[in-house]
Design a protein around this motif. Structure first.
Motif, PDB file in Angstrom:
ATOM      1  N   THR A   1       0.880  -1.384  -0.178  1.00 44.77           N
ATOM      2  CA  THR A   1      -0.308  -0.262  -0.135  1.00 44.77           C
ATOM      3  C   THR A   1       1.001   1.120  -0.480  1.00 44.77           C
ATOM      4  N   PRO A   2       0.414   2.084  -0.149  1.00 48.60           N
ATOM      5  CA  PRO A   2       1.328   3.296  -0.445  1.00 48.60           C
ATOM      6  C   PRO A   2       1.279   4.106   1.107  1.00 48.60           C
ATOM      7  N   THR A   3       2.058   5.298   1.009  1.00 46.83           N
ATOM      8  CA  THR A   3       1.898   5.579   2.108  1.00 46.83           C
ATOM      9  C   THR A   3       2.861   6.846   1.817  1.00 46.83           C
ATOM     10  N   SER A   4       2.312   7.997   2.333  1.00 44.50           N
ATOM     11  CA  SER A   4       3.128   8.980   2.155  1.00 44.50           C
ATOM     12  C   SER A   4       3.256  10.306   3.946  1.00 44.50           C
ATOM     13  N   SER A   5       4.405  10.801   3.764  1.00 44.19           N
ATOM     14  CA  SER A   5       4.437  11.744   5.212  1.00 44.19           C
ATOM     15  C   SER A   5       3.659  12.808   4.593  1.00 44.19           C
TER      16      SER A   5
ATOM     17  N   THR B   1      -5.406   6.489  -4.934  1.00 45.54           N
ATOM     18  CA  THR B   1      -6.045   5.720  -4.573  1.00 45.54           C
ATOM     19  C   THR B   1      -6.089   4.444  -3.463  1.00 45.54           C
ATOM     20  N   LEU B   2      -4.720   3.839  -3.347  1.00 42.30           N
ATOM     21  CA  LEU B   2      -4.589   2.605  -2.454  1.00 42.30           C
ATOM     22  C   LEU B   2      -4.586   3.868  -1.077  1.00 42.30           C
ATOM     23  N   ARG B   3      -3.867   4.333  -1.384  1.00 41.14           N
ATOM     24  CA  ARG B   3      -3.461   5.459   0.163  1.00 41.14           C
ATOM     25  C   ARG B   3      -5.411   6.048  -0.054  1.00 41.14           C
ATOM     26  N   LEU B   4      -5.931   6.386  -0.027  1.00 38.80           N
ATOM     27  CA  LEU B   4      -7.415   6.366   0.659  1.00 38.80           C
ATOM     28  C   LEU B   4      -8.321   5.245   0.795  1.00 38.80           C
ATOM     29  N   ALA B   5      -8.205   4.008   0.377  1.00 39.22           N
ATOM     30  CA  ALA B   5      -8.528   2.720   0.860  1.00 39.22           C
ATOM     31  C   ALA B   5      -7.798   2.287   2.239  1.00 39.22           C
ATOM     32  N   GLN B   6      -6.978   2.608   2.045  1.00 36.12           N
ATOM     33  CA  GLN B   6      -5.809   1.802   3.839  1.00 36.12           C
ATOM     34  C   GLN B   6      -6.642   3.143   4.359  1.00 36.12           C
ATOM     35  N   ILE B   7      -6.677   4.684   3.979  1.00 34.78           N
ATOM     36  CA  ILE B   7      -7.171   5.358   5.622  1.00 34.78           C
ATOM     37  C   ILE B   7      -8.709   5.170   6.073  1.00 34.78           C
ATOM     38  N   LEU B   8      -9.116   5.074   4.903  1.00 42.82           N
ATOM     39  CA  LEU B   8     -10.518   4.852   4.686  1.00 42.82           C
ATOM     40  C   LEU B   8     -10.904   3.044   6.268  1.00 42.82           C
ATOM     41  N   ALA B   9     -10.097   2.399   5.441  1.00 38.90           N
ATOM     42  CA  ALA B   9      -9.658   0.758   6.391  1.00 38.90           C
ATOM     43  C   ALA B   9      -9.465   1.130   7.575  1.00 38.90           C
ATOM     44  N   GLN B  10      -8.880   2.170   7.719  1.00 41.72           N
ATOM     45  CA  GLN B  10      -7.253   2.315   9.509  1.00 41.72           C
ATOM     46  C   GLN B  10      -8.760   3.125  10.160  1.00 41.72           C
ATOM     47  N   ALA B  11      -9.585   4.258   9.123  1.00 38.46           N
ATOM     48  CA  ALA B  11     -10.614   4.992  10.537  1.00 38.46           C
ATOM     49  C   ALA B  11     -11.652   4.382  10.616  1.00 38.46           C
ATOM     50  N   THR B  12     -12.932   3.791   9.660  1.00 37.41           N
ATOM     51  CA  THR B  12     -13.729   3.084  10.055  1.00 37.41           C
ATOM     52  C   THR B  12     -13.741   1.605  10.779  1.00 37.41           C
ATOM     53  N   GLY B  13     -12.106   1.077  10.839  1.00 32.23           N
ATOM     54  CA  GLY B  13     -12.383  -1.040  11.016  1.00 32.23           C
ATOM     55  C   GLY B  13     -13.473  -1.763   9.959  1.00 32.23           C
TER      56      GLY B  13
ATOM     57  N   ALA C   1     -11.035  11.445   8.791  1.00 30.47           N
ATOM     58  CA  ALA C   1      -9.569  10.953   8.401  1.00 30.47           C
ATOM     59  C   ALA C   1      -9.329  11.911   7.326  1.00 30.47           C
ATOM     60  N   VAL C   2     -10.394  11.378   5.813  1.00 28.15           N
ATOM     61  CA  VAL C   2      -9.970  11.485   5.079  1.00 28.15           C
ATOM     62  C   VAL C   2      -9.963  13.306   4.551  1.00 28.15           C
ATOM     63  N   LEU C   3     -10.533  14.402   5.227  1.00 24.87           N
ATOM     64  CA  LEU C   3     -10.721  15.230   4.824  1.00 24.87           C
ATOM     65  C   LEU C   3      -9.696  16.389   6.304  1.00 24.87           C
ATOM     66  N   THR C   4      -8.763  15.539   6.579  1.00 26.01           N
ATOM     67  CA  THR C   4      -7.671  15.487   7.530  1.00 26.01           C
ATOM     68  C   THR C   4      -6.714  15.378   6.531  1.00 26.01           C
ATOM     69  N   ASP C   5      -6.651  14.017   6.629  1.00 21.16           N
ATOM     70  CA  ASP C   5      -5.538  13.660   5.731  1.00 21.16           C
ATOM     71  C   ASP C   5      -5.689  13.923   4.021  1.00 21.16           C
ATOM     72  N   VAL C   6      -6.612  14.841   3.480  1.00 21.98           N
ATOM     73  CA  VAL C   6      -6.593  14.906   2.144  1.00 21.98           C
ATOM     74  C   VAL C   6      -5.219  14.833   1.289  1.00 21.98           C
ATOM     75  N   GLU C   7      -4.419  15.869   1.507  1.00 17.06           N
ATOM     76  CA  GLU C   7      -3.418  15.772   1.294  1.00 17.06           C
ATOM     77  C   GLU C   7      -2.213  15.017   1.018  1.00 17.06           C
ATOM     78  N   ASP C   8      -2.450  14.297   2.186  1.00 16.39           N
ATOM     79  CA  ASP C   8      -1.400  13.495   2.096  1.00 16.39           C
ATOM     80  C   ASP C   8      -2.255  11.904   1.080  1.00 16.39           C
ATOM     81  N   ILE C   9      -3.613  11.873   0.581  1.00 14.87           N
ATOM     82  CA  ILE C   9      -4.269  11.819  -0.316  1.00 14.87           C
ATOM     83  C   ILE C   9      -3.609  11.564  -1.577  1.00 14.87           C
ATOM     84  N   VAL C  10      -3.955  13.362  -1.857  1.00 10.80           N
ATOM     85  CA  VAL C  10      -4.361  12.912  -2.989  1.00 10.80           C
ATOM     86  C   VAL C  10      -2.318  12.912  -3.960  1.00 10.80           C
TER      87      VAL C  10
END
Length: 803
Positions: free
Chosen positions: A58-62, A240-252, A302-311
């Motif tokens: 899964t892609p990640t970003s700092s 897209t992969l980062r979005l899926a990861q953040i959603l899964a982490q935040a929602t369970g 989580a998406v709103l907070t990390d939107v730059e991380d996602i994009v």
């Protein structure tokens, strides 16, 4: 339910963070305007099973904190009706915030059975009405509570016409195997004939979503019930992969490594959006009763907070440094030349501070940074050594700045010297001692000029005063573009079935192959080289919203330039000292921005020129011959030269099915879409040999094909008017179907004639030769493919025709 191939994601704890392109403040944006750091120095069938791809990381970003924008953009309305359903019910979108990143949440695309997703969106809407401060200042949040209002009202999955709206998107070109749009679809209840619609985006609901969401950076759609998160695409899009990861982490919710495997899925909206470089994912609720509001609110926040991380996320092995490009602030300096000024520039190069490019089949020039429209450069009377220039296709600059080498659609090669304003013609047939060529790209270094011949699959090397020789053999019709640096030749070629696009290095003298790069390429369309010693090689990719800079000696990625503004697509670029010049339709961008030097905006052009945006009107055609697909040979497509009459090909030729079976004079020709017959040549008579000889002699004398002769050479024809200025032409027919008369309405798929060879020279000497259908799509005064590059022409033909 799910809409795509298996996701290629494994959610792993402790992944090493890899930064994307960090964003900084921007001066304005209702769409993305993201600042960036300075650059560094250097044939489909309905699947019976869903293929499973191996998991990837899964892609990640700092995440890089971004300051609050210093200027508040003008907000769009808080409520928009973006379209209407088949039965006229509105599809509404509600806005919260006014930041530069566009995030959209879409509910209930599957109507009554998934009504809890509609309820969830209403709960989220109420929450943000009560807590607008939870939308960061960098974000504009859009909520679309119901994408299928008819299905909700009728308590059914499909819309009022029986179409599954999440199977109605154009996914044929997203690079994923097995998810291409199909008319017949599947659900847990089995197969549903025709539920994919008549063609991609055939439904008003999906067209409304397509037109609205193309401006988004992040899209999350809600379904039920699988209790999981699924990403769009086929696992190659970092955001897209980062979005899926953040959603899964935040929602369970689960993030299945194997993706969706319950049944085949085609034409999914998330897949389509990912192909447009939108971060797109789906959340499947656990059941069809509860909204699971709290956990889904956590996901949205989580998406709103990390939107730059996602994009700005990239794949872990992407390599090089990333730069995010916007329109204002620190990103780049933009200059706008007005709509219609140069809607489709090709092959930009810079010589002595002047930018040259091809647009509308003509050579144009301007000085970057000077608020003046480009000037058109043409020889007196449009002729060079008595030969008329018809439609320029490509150009290259000689390294010493003495001249430009230009290719014409009809196969002619010209040389233009800016210093003397002198034009000369190169006799290519004499240079190469060959005929039947199709030169589609040219490159030059200090030693030689190189020509890409897609018809023969050869690259020719020409040294002045010597005969041109073929030095490289490549797969025929795959070539896209060339670049050369004196030692090496770089070739960009397109993907074929089961093969990815590639950039390949060759020795410029011997033709010996060096490195090859396939990984990381999506849909490349252009290649250019920094002319300075050791400068990088650039490739335009990803729907013309990404530029990769590669090391010319290894092919390694040095830099990645991502266009985050959803209104911008690029056509090419060129290095200028310490900056990069990017060329787009009717606009130039300098990156990094020139401090203290604002861009400018010129008025719209009054010139009536073809704009590629007009191609959006072309949707839902079927193949004019049942079962035949688009030919792989470039010489059969629009824009190819027709040397025997000194002109270009304005349609494409169909002569055989994929298994090699040839068409005959009894092969039926179908109307590709509903329309009205405006021409049917019932009284046609084939010319005599003497008449044919006279026509072709006239073409040789003039150096082009006059329209009246071209019309004769098309033979027996039927023309259909489809409205909106769109006309289709069916030529070389052996006969017209009974009852097909001017003024008659015909339906899609109706037989209107039969294949033949009427009007061709071969018909006079061998009645059984050259049996084929010549088919044209006309938009106003232009043919589909005019002013486009060959690779773009192919992509559009694949988009508008259901093969």
């Amino acid at each position: 339910m799910k809409s795509r191939l298996p996701l290629i994601v494994v959610l792993l704890a402790g992944l090493v963070a890899l930064a994307g392109c960090p964003a900084s403040s921007a001066t304005s944006a209702t769409m993305a305007t993201v600042a960036a750091p300075s650059p560094t120095s250097s044939p489909t069938a309905t699947p019976t099973v869903v293929p499973t791809r191996p998991p990837t990381a899964t892609p990640t970003s700092s995440p890089t904190p971004s300051p609050t924008p210093t200027v508040t953009p003008t907000p769009r309305p808080a409520h928009l009706t973006i379209g209407y359903s088949v039965e006229g019910r509105p599809i509404d979108a509600y806005r919260f915030g006014s930041g530069r990143y566009q995030v959209a949440l879409v509910g209930d695309i599957h109507g009554g059975p998934e009504a809890n997703t509609h309820d969830l969106l209403l709960e989220l809407q109420a929450y943000f009405e009560a807590h607008p401060e939870d939308v960061p200042p960098t974000v504009t949040l859009w909520l679309i509570p119901v994408a299928n209002p008819d299905g909700l009202a009728l308590e059914r999955r499909f819309n009022a016409r029986g179409v599954d709206l999440n199977r109605n998107a154009d996914t044929d070109l997203d690079g994923c195997a097995g998810n291409d749009w199909q008319s017949d679809t599947f659900t847990s209840d089995g197969k549903h004939d025709g539920a994919g619609g008549a063609y991609p985006f055939s439904e008003p609901e999906t067209r409304a979503l397509r037109d609205f969401l193309r401006r988004a950076h992040v899209v999350v759609s809600y379904h039920s019930y699988a209790g999981a998160v699924f990403a769009g695409g086929c696992g190659t899009h970092g955001p897209t992969l980062r979005l899926a990861q953040i959603l899964a982490q935040a929602t369970g919710y689960d993030l299945p490594a194997e993706g969706w495997t319950a049944y085949p899925t085609t034409g999914g909206l998330a897949d389509y959006l990912t192909d447009l470089s939108v971060a797109a994912a789906e959340i499947e609720l656990t059941d069809r009763k509860h909204t699971e509001f709290e956990r889904n609110l956590r996901g949205v926040l989580a998406v709103l907070t990390d939107v730059e991380d996602i994009v700005t996320a990239r794949l872990p092995d992407a390599g090089g440094q990333a730069h995010c490009l916007g329109l204002d602030g620190e990103a780049w300096t933009a200059s706008y030349y007005g709509s219609g000024t140069f809607p489709h520039p090709l092959s930009p190069v810079v010589m002595d501070g002047t930018l040259y490019f091809v647009d509308g089949g003509q050579l144009k020039a301007l000085i970057p940074g000077v608020a003046q429209s480009p000037r058109t450069i043409a020889p007196p009377a449009g002729k060079v050594d008595g030969t008329p220039i018809q439609e320029l296709l490509d150009l290259a600059a000689l390294p010493d700045g003495s001249a430009l080498i230009l290719l014409d659609r009809d196969g002619e090669v010209y040389r233009y010297a800016p210093g003397t304003d002198r034009w000369t013609q190169e006799d290519w047939t004499a240079l190469a001692r060959t005929g039947g060529y199709y030169l589609t790209a040219v490159a030059a270094d200090r030693r030689a000029i190189y020509f890409l011949d897609t018809n023969s699959g050869r690259i020719w090397r020409y040294v002045p005063d010597e005969e041109a020789r073929a030095i490289v053999e490549i797969p025929r019709s795959r070539g896209i573009d060339l670049a050369a640096d004196g030692r090496n030749l770089y070739v960009l070629w397109r993907e074929m079935v089961n093969e990815r696009p590639a950039i390949v290095q060759f020795d410029a003298t011997t033709g010996e192959q060096g490195w090859i790069v396939k990984k990381g390429l999506d849909y490349p369309t252009a290649l250019w080289l920094d002319p300075r010693p050791g400068g990088p090689l650039y490739v335009l990719d990803s729907n013309d919203r990404r530029v990769l800079a590669l090391a010319r000696d290894t092919g390694d990625v040095l830099d990645e330039y991502l266009v985050l503004d959803r209104e911008v697509t690029l056509r090419g670029g060129w290095p200028l000292d310490d900056r990069l010049l990017f060329v787009a339709p009717n606009a130039l961008y300098l990156y990094p921005a020139v401090e203290g030097t604002p861009g400018f905006t010129l008025p719209d052009s009054a010139v009536n020129t073809f704009d590629p945006a007009d191609l959006e009107y072309l949707r839902g055609f079927i193949s004019p011959i049942a079962g035949i697909v688009l030919p792989e040979r470039e010489n059969s497509l629009p824009g190819a030269p027709r040397h025997y009459r000194h002109g270009d090909h304005q349609g494409f030729d169909l002569s055989a099915w994929p298994d090699g079976t040839q068409v005959t004079i009894s092969t039926e020709v179908r109307a590709v879409r509903d329309g009205v017959v405006i021409r049917a040549d019932w009284d046609y008579e084939n010319p005599s040999k003497s008449q044919m000889d006279e026509w072709l002699a006239k073409c040789r004398q003039l150096g082009y094909t006059p329209e009246e002769i071209l019309d004769h050479l098309r033979g027996r024809q039927v023309w259909l008017d489809h409205g909106n200025g769109i006309v289709t032409r069916y030529a070389h027919l052996s006969a017209i179907a009974e009852g097909v008369e001017a003024g008659q309405e015909v339906q899609q798929g109706q037989v209107i004639g039969y294949v033949g060879n009427s009007g061709t020279p071969e018909s006079l000497y061998n009645p059984d030769a050259e049996i084929h259908l010549h088919f044209e799509i006309r938009i106003g005064e232009h043919y589909l493919g005019q002013y486009l590059s060959p690779v773009e022409t192919r992509r559009w033909l694949n988009r508008v025709i259901r093969w």
